[in-house]
Design a protein around this motif. Structure first.
Motif, PDB file in Angstrom:
ATOM      1  N   ALA A 173       0.829  -1.206   0.000  1.00  0.00           N
ATOM      2  CA  ALA A 173       0.000   0.000   0.000  1.00  0.00           C
ATOM      3  C   ALA A 173       0.861   1.252   0.000  1.00  0.00           C
ATOM      4  O   ALA A 173       0.609   2.195  -0.762  1.00  0.00           O
ATOM      5  N   CYS A 174       1.890   1.262   0.842  1.00  0.00           N
ATOM      6  CA  CYS A 174       2.748   2.445   0.930  1.00  0.00           C
ATOM      7  C   CYS A 174       3.588   2.621  -0.334  1.00  0.00           C
ATOM      8  O   CYS A 174       3.801   3.748  -0.796  1.00  0.00           O
ATOM      9  N   ARG A 175       4.052   1.523  -0.919  1.00  0.00           N
ATOM     10  CA  ARG A 175       4.805   1.624  -2.176  1.00  0.00           C
ATOM     11  C   ARG A 175       3.953   2.245  -3.278  1.00  0.00           C
ATOM     12  O   ARG A 175       4.420   3.032  -4.087  1.00  0.00           O
ATOM     13  N   SER A 176       2.668   1.881  -3.300  1.00  0.00           N
ATOM     14  CA  SER A 176       1.794   2.390  -4.359  1.00  0.00           C
ATOM     15  C   SER A 176       1.565   3.892  -4.257  1.00  0.00           C
ATOM     16  O   SER A 176       1.219   4.541  -5.245  1.00  0.00           O
ATOM     17  N   LEU A 177       1.765   4.450  -3.061  1.00  0.00           N
ATOM     18  CA  LEU A 177       1.561   5.892  -2.859  1.00  0.00           C
ATOM     19  C   LEU A 177       2.857   6.684  -2.993  1.00  0.00           C
ATOM     20  O   LEU A 177       2.839   7.919  -2.925  1.00  0.00           O
ATOM     21  N   SER A 184       3.089   9.686  18.934  1.00  0.00           N
ATOM     22  CA  SER A 184       2.649  11.076  18.999  1.00  0.00           C
ATOM     23  C   SER A 184       3.219  11.923  17.871  1.00  0.00           C
ATOM     24  O   SER A 184       2.740  13.033  17.624  1.00  0.00           O
ATOM     25  N   ALA A 185       4.250  11.403  17.190  1.00  0.00           N
ATOM     26  CA  ALA A 185       4.909  12.152  16.125  1.00  0.00           C
ATOM     27  C   ALA A 185       4.459  11.727  14.731  1.00  0.00           C
ATOM     28  O   ALA A 185       5.006  12.201  13.734  1.00  0.00           O
ATOM     29  N   HIS A 186       3.482  10.838  14.645  1.00  0.00           N
ATOM     30  CA  HIS A 186       2.993  10.375  13.358  1.00  0.00           C
ATOM     31  C   HIS A 186       1.544  10.814  13.135  1.00  0.00           C
ATOM     32  O   HIS A 186       0.911  11.376  14.024  1.00  0.00           O
ATOM     33  N   ASP A 187       1.058  10.526  11.941  1.00  0.00           N
ATOM     34  CA  ASP A 187      -0.289  10.959  11.558  1.00  0.00           C
ATOM     35  C   ASP A 187      -1.329   9.860  11.659  1.00  0.00           C
ATOM     36  O   ASP A 187      -2.479  10.115  12.004  1.00  0.00           O
ATOM     37  N   VAL A 188      -0.935   8.634  11.339  1.00  0.00           N
ATOM     38  CA  VAL A 188      -1.908   7.541  11.279  1.00  0.00           C
ATOM     39  C   VAL A 188      -1.195   6.234  11.607  1.00  0.00           C
ATOM     40  O   VAL A 188      -0.007   6.057  11.324  1.00  0.00           O
ATOM     41  N   ALA A 225      -4.283   1.670   0.965  1.00  0.00           N
ATOM     42  CA  ALA A 225      -3.762   2.822   0.221  1.00  0.00           C
ATOM     43  C   ALA A 225      -4.832   3.886   0.040  1.00  0.00           C
ATOM     44  O   ALA A 225      -4.562   5.088   0.164  1.00  0.00           O
ATOM     45  N   GLY A 226      -6.057   3.464  -0.223  1.00  0.00           N
ATOM     46  CA  GLY A 226      -7.132   4.432  -0.411  1.00  0.00           C
ATOM     47  C   GLY A 226      -7.404   5.253   0.838  1.00  0.00           C
ATOM     48  O   GLY A 226      -7.620   6.472   0.759  1.00  0.00           O
ATOM     49  N   LYS A 227      -7.410   4.614   1.993  1.00  0.00           N
ATOM     50  CA  LYS A 227      -7.656   5.342   3.242  1.00  0.00           C
ATOM     51  C   LYS A 227      -6.480   6.268   3.572  1.00  0.00           C
ATOM     52  O   LYS A 227      -6.686   7.396   4.045  1.00  0.00           O
ATOM     53  N   LEU A 228      -5.260   5.810   3.327  1.00  0.00           N
ATOM     54  CA  LEU A 228      -4.100   6.670   3.570  1.00  0.00           C
ATOM     55  C   LEU A 228      -4.138   7.896   2.669  1.00  0.00           C
ATOM     56  O   LEU A 228      -3.879   9.024   3.119  1.00  0.00           O
ATOM     57  N   ASP A 229      -4.463   7.698   1.405  1.00  0.00           N
ATOM     58  CA  ASP A 229      -4.503   8.826   0.481  1.00  0.00           C
ATOM     59  C   ASP A 229      -5.611   9.799   0.856  1.00  0.00           C
ATOM     60  O   ASP A 229      -5.440  11.025   0.746  1.00  0.00           O
ATOM     61  N   LEU A 230      -6.731   9.281   1.324  1.00  0.00           N
ATOM     62  CA  LEU A 230      -7.825  10.148   1.775  1.00  0.00           C
ATOM     63  C   LEU A 230      -7.369  11.037   2.915  1.00  0.00           C
ATOM     64  O   LEU A 230      -7.626  12.264   2.915  1.00  0.00           O
TER      65      LEU A 230
END
Length: 427
Positions: free
Chosen positions: A272-276, A319-323, A377-382
């Motif tokens: 998923a991360c590679r695709s983004l 605490s230093a990340h987004d998701v 990947a879709g949720k991360l991109d959103l």
């Protein structure tokens, strides 16, 4: 009084023992290593790396009067692992394997059941309960069983299929190597139990595959860490944390924490991360399995990988990340989900974890199907594109995590245990 045992004593074990102690139900807590905080001389003499290792076995003061230990075999296991003596710690048959440690403590506690008067129940965990429960049954004592992960037959079916789907990752699916003797012990433990405690409805569902289960199954979810004051990230982490306020052009900071095996669905996270591409930045915290895995090594070389760090640093990284992404294929709960939520991270996970028990899809995070890299990947991109929604979900995740406390978990468990102590054991 309850005779309670676990070889290592992780967060949920400590909360359970503390709950029993506060309710006046705990008689003895048997474990392997107890590293009390007042051993200043020992701390000064040990190398820093060993101090860090043993500090994870420091139990709270409220449990110290109840703790009984059997340390030497576990110390030998830790030393063998550190020295690279793989044959001594090999799965199941190594002299100092995890399985050997569990069985040795189980035998010791069983002997204690046979000689100690006034025991009203025994409480033990999967893989470390068979001898204890046999002794309890012989003495007419109720057996309370904690199943921290789903039933082994359900796991075997799913992970055998996974090894065929992802053969490059098969060496990391350690549970598939369990011997018939080990799985028979698991079934015996379930058969001897008077009550089974699980932490998620998913674990409960997997028990549908357990033949002849007679025990009552109760679901009591784990707790989230009480952070008190805000977690203070290290300087580089503080810099990364500012990305939460950046524009959508900044990379989304994605975090995974857990053992680095395919049971956790890692290949799908990496895909998923590679695709983004550069729109996401993945951090992975976890120790590689002992068995070599070339595809895992290749994936770790492409991301920011932290092999191991103290729990406080894990929370700081959260605490230093987004998701937080936890695409596990088979899980009992996934305690890191609540820890991440407590740090204000929306979570992306699967229905094979406690995620459906913890979040409302689209509010505090997302529940995606197992083995679905495009869905991840879709949720991360959103979330990368909609930073306002990311911030709203962050606040919702922290608020939801506050509904789950270790004190509540321990109190609920103790209340249930008190009822079962008053009942006769299953004949």
């Amino acid at each position: 009084m309850i005779l309670f045992s676990h070889p290592t004593g992780n967060a949920n074990v400590r909360a359970a023992a503390l709950g029993l102690a506060r309710a006046g139900l705990l008689g003895e807590f048997w474990t392997c290593v107890n590293y009390p905080p007042d051993r200043g001389l020992v701390r000064r003499l040990l190398p820093a790396s060993l101090r860090a290792q043993f500090s994870r076995r420091a139990f709270p003061a409220g449990l110290q009067p109840f703790i009984r230990t059997q340390p030497w075999r576990e110390i030998a296991r830790l030393a063998s692992h550190r020295l690279g003596l793989a044959s001594l710690t090999r799965h199941e048959d190594g002299r100092f394997s995890v399985d050997a440690i569990y069985r040795a403590l189980d035998r010791r506690v069983a002997a204690r059941v046979a000689t100690l008067e006034g025991v009203s129940a025994v409480y033990a965990y999967e893989d470390g309960a068979a001898h204890t429960f046999r002794a309890a049954r012989k003495n007419g004592i109720p057996a309370l069983y904690d199943l921290p992960i789903g039933y082994w037959r359900a796991a075997r079916d799913l992970l055998t299929e996974e090894a065929e789907l992802q053969p490059g990752w098969a060496s990391t699916l350690i549970g598939n190597a369990d011997s018939p003797a080990k799985t028979a012990r698991k079934d015996e433990e379930l058969a001897l139990a008077d009550v089974v405690y699980s932490a998620s409805t998913y674990t409960l569902k997997t028990l549908a595959a357990a033949p002849g289960l007679r025990a009552r199954v109760e679901v009591i979810p784990y707790g989230a860490p009480s952070l008190g004051t805000a977690v203070s990230p290290p300087p580089d982490a503080r810099k990364r944390a500012r990305n939460r306020e950046d524009s959508a052009s900044a990379p989304l900071r994605v975090l995974f924490v857990g053992s680095l095996g395919q049971r956790k669905g890692l290949s799908y996270l990496f895909a998923a991360c590679r695709s983004l591409g550069a729109s996401v930045a993945l951090t992975v915290i976890g120790t590689r399995p002992l068995a070599p895995c070339a595809v895992l090594d290749a994936e770790l070389a492409r991301v920011r990988w932290i092999p191991s760090c103290p729990h406080a640093q894990v929370l700081a990284e959260m605490s230093a990340h987004d998701v937080f992404v936890f695409p596990s294929l088979f899980e009992g709960f996934g305690l890191v989900l609540l820890e991440a939520m407590a740090c204000g991270l929306p979570v992306i996970s699967t229905p094979h974890t406690a995620a459906p028990d913890l979040i409302t899809d689209g509010s505090e995070g997302f529940v995606v199907p197992i083995r679905d890299a495009p869905a991840i990947a879709g949720k991360l991109d959103l979330l990368r594109r909609d930073r306002d929604r990311l911030r709203a979900m962050s606040a919702a995740a922290a608020a939801r995590a506050a509904c789950f406390t270790w004190e509540s978990y321990g109190a609920r468990l103790a209340a249930s245990a008190a009822v079962h102590c008053a009942r006769p054991a299953i004949k």
